[in-house]
Design an enzyme around this catalytic site. Sequence first.
Site, PDB file in Angstrom:
ATOM      1  N   ASP A  20      22.784 -34.798  13.656  1.00 23.50           N
ATOM      2  CA  ASP A  20      22.765 -33.821  12.580  1.00 23.50           C
ATOM      3  C   ASP A  20      21.669 -34.253  11.602  1.00 23.50           C
ATOM      4  OD1 ASP A  20      23.646 -31.782  10.778  1.00 23.50           O
ATOM      5  OD2 ASP A  20      24.775 -33.309   9.682  1.00 23.50           O
ATOM      6  N   LEU A  21      21.302 -33.364  10.668  1.00 25.46           N
ATOM      7  CA  LEU A  21      20.238 -33.736   9.735  1.00 25.46           C
ATOM      8  C   LEU A  21      20.770 -33.964   8.316  1.00 25.46           C
ATOM      9  CD1 LEU A  21      16.611 -32.638   9.874  1.00 25.46           C
ATOM     10  CD2 LEU A  21      17.738 -32.704   7.655  1.00 25.46           C
ATOM     11  N   ASP A  22      21.175 -32.905   7.629  1.00 19.49           N
ATOM     12  CA  ASP A  22      21.651 -33.048   6.243  1.00 19.49           C
ATOM     13  C   ASP A  22      22.920 -33.891   6.186  1.00 19.49           C
ATOM     14  OD1 ASP A  22      20.129 -30.748   4.429  1.00 19.49           O
ATOM     15  OD2 ASP A  22      20.269 -30.239   6.546  1.00 19.49           O
ATOM     16  N   ASP A 198      28.066 -35.618   9.942  1.00 22.43           N
ATOM     17  CA  ASP A 198      28.843 -35.927   8.734  1.00 22.43           C
ATOM     18  C   ASP A 198      29.815 -34.840   8.298  1.00 22.43           C
ATOM     19  OD1 ASP A 198      26.599 -34.183   7.873  1.00 22.43           O
ATOM     20  OD2 ASP A 198      27.434 -34.557   5.879  1.00 22.43           O
TER      21      ASP A 198
END
EC number: 3.1.3.12
Length: 267
Positions: A20-22, A198
Site C-alpha cells: 500500500d502507499l498512504d 495500514d
Amino acid sequence: MAEPLTVSPELTANYAYFFDLDGTLAEIKPHPDQVVVPHKILQLLDRLAAHNAGALALISGRSMTELDALAKPFRFPLAGVHGAERRDINGKTHIVRLPEAVVREVEALLRSTLVALPGTELESKGMAFALHYRQAPEHEAALLALAQHVTQHWPQLALQLGKCVVEIKPKGTNKGEAIAAFMQEAPFAGRIPVFVGDDLTDEAGFGVVNHAGGISVKVGVGATQAAWRLESVPDVWRWLEQINYPQQEQQVMNNRRDGYESFSRSI
C-alpha cells in the site's frame, strides 16, 4: 492478534511483494496532494523488485496516474482504486468501467450534498469516489449515510471504509482481488506473497495473502487479520532497508550484542 515483525524475509527467497502507499510507504498528510514517498524508499523498492524478477507492485486506493507520479522516476506494476484499475508487468491495463450516466449522476449527487458539509472533500476517480472528512470529522456519519444511500440506489456500487474517508467503488473490486490477479501472472505466479498495508481497505489483501501462506503485515494499531505488525511508516522504511541489505542488518545485530546502539528498534 498480529505479532511484531522481527525477522525480515531473505532477499534470495521466492517472494512477491505488494505495498500500500498512504500510511505504509508514505506518511499520511492532511491532504492527499501533500503526500511524498522519499526517493531513497523508491530506490529500495526498485532494488527489491530487481532482486525478485520484478515481482513487486503498489496496491492503493489512489488512481494509477497518481501512483505513477508518486513513484517517479520508477515504474512498477500497479493496482489503483482498490483494484478497479490494474497494470501488469508488461504494461497492459485492466480497468473496471461504469456506465457514463451512472458516474455523472452519482458525482452530481455527491457534489450537491457535500456543499452543505463544510470541510469535506469529494475525490472523483472516474469509476469510484472518495468522500474525505479528515478536516471535518463531525461529518463522518453524514458521509457514511450518503454513501449507503448511493450504494442502495446504484447496486453496481459498493461502500468501502478507510481512515477518515468513505469510498464508493465498483462492486467486487478490492485489494485482495487485485493481489490474486497478480499472483496468476508472471513474475508473481509461484511466489510467496508479502503484503504490507495500514488501513481497513487492506484487510481483503491480508486475507488473500494469508490463504496463500504468505506474509501479511499491518502498519500501525488496530484490529487486523494480518499475521504481523510494524508500528509506523518509519518502521516500514527500516524494514525495507533490512530486506535489501541483510549483511548490514547482521552487523547491526552483532553490534547490539556487543552493546552498541541498535540500527532500529525491534519491528
